[in-house]
Write a protein that holds these residues in place. Sequence first.
Motif, mmCIF file in Angstrom:
data_model
loop_
_atom_site.group_PDB
_atom_site.id
_atom_site.type_symbol
_atom_site.label_atom_id
_atom_site.label_comp_id
_atom_site.label_asym_id
_atom_site.label_seq_id
_atom_site.Cartn_x
_atom_site.Cartn_y
_atom_site.Cartn_z
ATOM 1 N N LEU A 121 0.832 -1.202 0.000
ATOM 2 C CA LEU A 121 0.000 0.000 0.000
ATOM 3 C C LEU A 121 0.867 1.251 0.000
ATOM 4 O O LEU A 121 1.970 1.253 0.540
ATOM 5 N N THR A 122 0.348 2.298 -0.591
ATOM 6 C CA THR A 122 0.981 3.602 -0.452
ATOM 7 C C THR A 122 0.563 4.189 0.894
ATOM 8 O O THR A 122 -0.355 3.682 1.558
ATOM 9 N N TRP A 123 1.240 5.261 1.306
ATOM 10 C CA TRP A 123 0.887 5.901 2.573
ATOM 11 C C TRP A 123 -0.558 6.383 2.569
ATOM 12 O O TRP A 123 -1.295 6.179 3.540
ATOM 13 N N ASP A 124 -0.987 7.025 1.490
ATOM 14 C CA ASP A 124 -2.356 7.539 1.424
ATOM 15 C C ASP A 124 -3.375 6.407 1.502
ATOM 16 O O ASP A 124 -4.422 6.542 2.147
ATOM 17 N N GLU A 125 -3.094 5.294 0.840
ATOM 18 C CA GLU A 125 -4.009 4.150 0.897
ATOM 19 C C GLU A 125 -4.072 3.575 2.310
ATOM 20 O O GLU A 125 -5.147 3.220 2.798
#
Length: 268
Positions: A121-125
Motif C-alpha cells: 500500500l501507499t501511505w495515502d491508501e
Amino acid sequence: MMKGIKASMAALADKIIHPDGRKGAELADGGHGHVEKSIVGLLVKAETASDGLKMSEEEVLAESCLRVWNRFGHMEYSHTTLDGYETTSITLTWALIELCWHPDFQAALREELSKFQARDLTWDELMALPYLNAITQETLRLHPPLPGVARMASRDDVIPLGNPIRTPGGEVISEMVVAKGTPVTCPVAYINQSEDLWGPDAKEFKPVRWIEDESGKDGIGAGVKEIKGYHHLLTFSEGPRFCIGRNIAVGNFKVWPLSFARPLRIRC
C-alpha cells in the motif's frame, strides 16, 4: 541515582539532537541551505510550522531524555526511539489481544486488506482504510499506553466544569481555581472510557463506532467531538505538549497487519 541518570540521558539526547553542533532554528531548517533529514529535526520542523505551537530547544531536549515517572507506578520513556518502541509495542499487544477475543473484527480487517494482496500500500491508501483506522482508534482509546499525563500550571487560571459538583461541605461549584505551580493530572484512560462521553458501551472494544454510515455519521457523540486531541482522544495528549511522534507511531501501528494479519489467523 536519578539525577545521575537524568544528566547522562541529557548529554546523550543533546548529541542525538545536535550531532554537528547546530542549535535552535538551524536544526529545524537544516542551516546553511542544508535540508534536515534527521527524525528529530524533521519532527521539530513540522511541529513548529503548524498551528503556531512551538517547542523551545530546552523542551525538545527534555522530551528526548529518559524520565522515570512513578506517579502512576510505571516508567515513562520519553526518548523518541524508546517512545516509539515501548508505547507502540504495548498498543500492538493490546490490538492482538482484542482481535483474538473478537474473531469477527479480525475477519473484517482481513477482508479489507485482501484487496491489496498483490502489492504494498501507499501511505495515502494505508491512512484511508476505514476498518484499519477503526481498529487503530479503538485500541488507542481503550488501551492508551500511558493512563495519564502530569503537568504543572504555568499561570493562575480558572477551569470551568462541564457539570457542577457538590463538595463534602454541601457547596455547589461550577469552576475550579488553579494557582500557578499547581500539579495537574489529566486521567487519559478515564476520559477515553468515560460513559458520560462515550455511552454505556464505553468500556467495550467496538471499532464500528469510528466508521461512518451512508449518511456520513459515525458512532462518536457530540461531547467526544469537543475534545481536540488526536481523533478526539487524549492518548497523545494535547496542546503545546502534543506528542510530536504521533504520526510515526500511528503509521508504524497501521503497517503491522500487512505483515501477518493477511496470511495468518490470530487465536487465543
